[in-house]
Design a protein around this motif. Structure first.
Motif, PDB file in Angstrom:
ATOM      1  N   CYS A  88      73.020 -34.070   2.604  1.00 58.66           N
ATOM      2  CA  CYS A  88      72.189 -34.747   2.183  1.00 58.66           C
ATOM      3  C   CYS A  88      71.141 -33.874   0.654  1.00 58.66           C
ATOM      4  N   ALA A  92      71.434 -35.058  -3.866  1.00 56.55           N
ATOM      5  CA  ALA A  92      70.713 -35.620  -4.695  1.00 56.55           C
ATOM      6  C   ALA A  92      70.924 -34.569  -5.418  1.00 56.55           C
ATOM      7  N   ALA A  96      76.013 -39.707  -9.089  1.00 59.16           N
ATOM      8  CA  ALA A  96      76.103 -40.527  -7.707  1.00 59.16           C
ATOM      9  C   ALA A  96      77.096 -41.365  -6.759  1.00 59.16           C
ATOM     10  N   ARG A 100      74.479 -40.716  -2.434  1.00 60.68           N
ATOM     11  CA  ARG A 100      73.753 -40.981  -2.732  1.00 60.68           C
ATOM     12  C   ARG A 100      72.894 -42.209  -3.254  1.00 60.68           C
ATOM     13  N   PRO A 106      67.806 -38.454  -1.558  1.00 62.08           N
ATOM     14  CA  PRO A 106      68.803 -38.403  -0.488  1.00 62.08           C
ATOM     15  C   PRO A 106      67.484 -36.629  -0.599  1.00 62.08           C
TER      16      PRO A 106
END
Length: 195
Positions: A88, A92, A96, A100, A106
């Motif tokens: 995650c 981030a 995306a 995301r 995230p």
């Protein structure tokens, strides 16, 4: 635990300025410029992280009261959740993919997983203080981000490609390996795989 508490307060105050004191942030940007403000914010954030890490080590060495004694299997759950958190976190910082876009934020998901998973495996007073405070902060920040999205001040990520999901998984697993095999012990003084 003074240094740990000071680090937590500095970190939370620094990262809640935007939602709770937008005027203060705006005046700081006006006097320092956007890049100057970002530089000061980054330095203070880094300082607070160092204070928390060093304060945590100091508190652990000084000893603290045991608030609860987690069963051994909780450490395995923590290790599993940290793998997900690592993916995650990497997602981030990439354009995306599905990870995301579905998680929306995230990095905050990663922080919440980190804090929650460590609360499962650590029942000492200093651990509960650190991980509990960061978990509460992340929840508050997520609520304020939801409001910023509703007002149009912030925007949700737009899907680009599933390729970034694959990159997030590969780099997230690599990051997890570095943390578990070396970085956690180097920074905190505890090897996660030694139970």
């Amino acid at each position: 635990m003074t240094l740990l508490v000071a680090g937590i307060i500095l970190f939370i105050a620094t990262h809640l300025v935007r939602p709770f004191a937008p005027g203060l942030r705006a005046s700081a940007i006006a006097s320092l410029g956007k890049s100057g403000f970002m530089a000061v914010h980054g330095i203070v954030s880094l300082l607070s992280l160092v204070m928390m890490a060093y304060g945590f080590v100091q508190a652990r060495e000084a000893g603290g009261s045991i608030l609860y004694q987690p069963p051994v299997f909780m450490a395995h759950i923590t290790l599993t959740l940290m793998l997900i958190a690592s993916v995650c976190l990497v997602a981030a910082f990439l354009p995306a993919g599905y990870i995301r876009t579905k998680l929306k934020f995230p990095a905050l998901v990663a922080i919440k997983l980190w804090a929650f998973s460590h609360l499962l495996a650590n029942g000492e007073s200093y651990s509960v203080l650190l991980f509990g405070a960061i978990l509460v902060w992340a929840v508050i920040l997520r609520i304020t981000l939801k409001k910023r999205i509703a007002s149009g001040e912030a925007k949700l990520p737009v899907f680009v490609s599933v390729l970034y999901d694959l990159i997030a998984i590969v780099l997230g697993v690599a990051l997890y390996g570095v943390i578990v095999l070396k970085l956690h012990e180097w920074v905190i003084g505890v090897a996660p795989l030694v139970m």
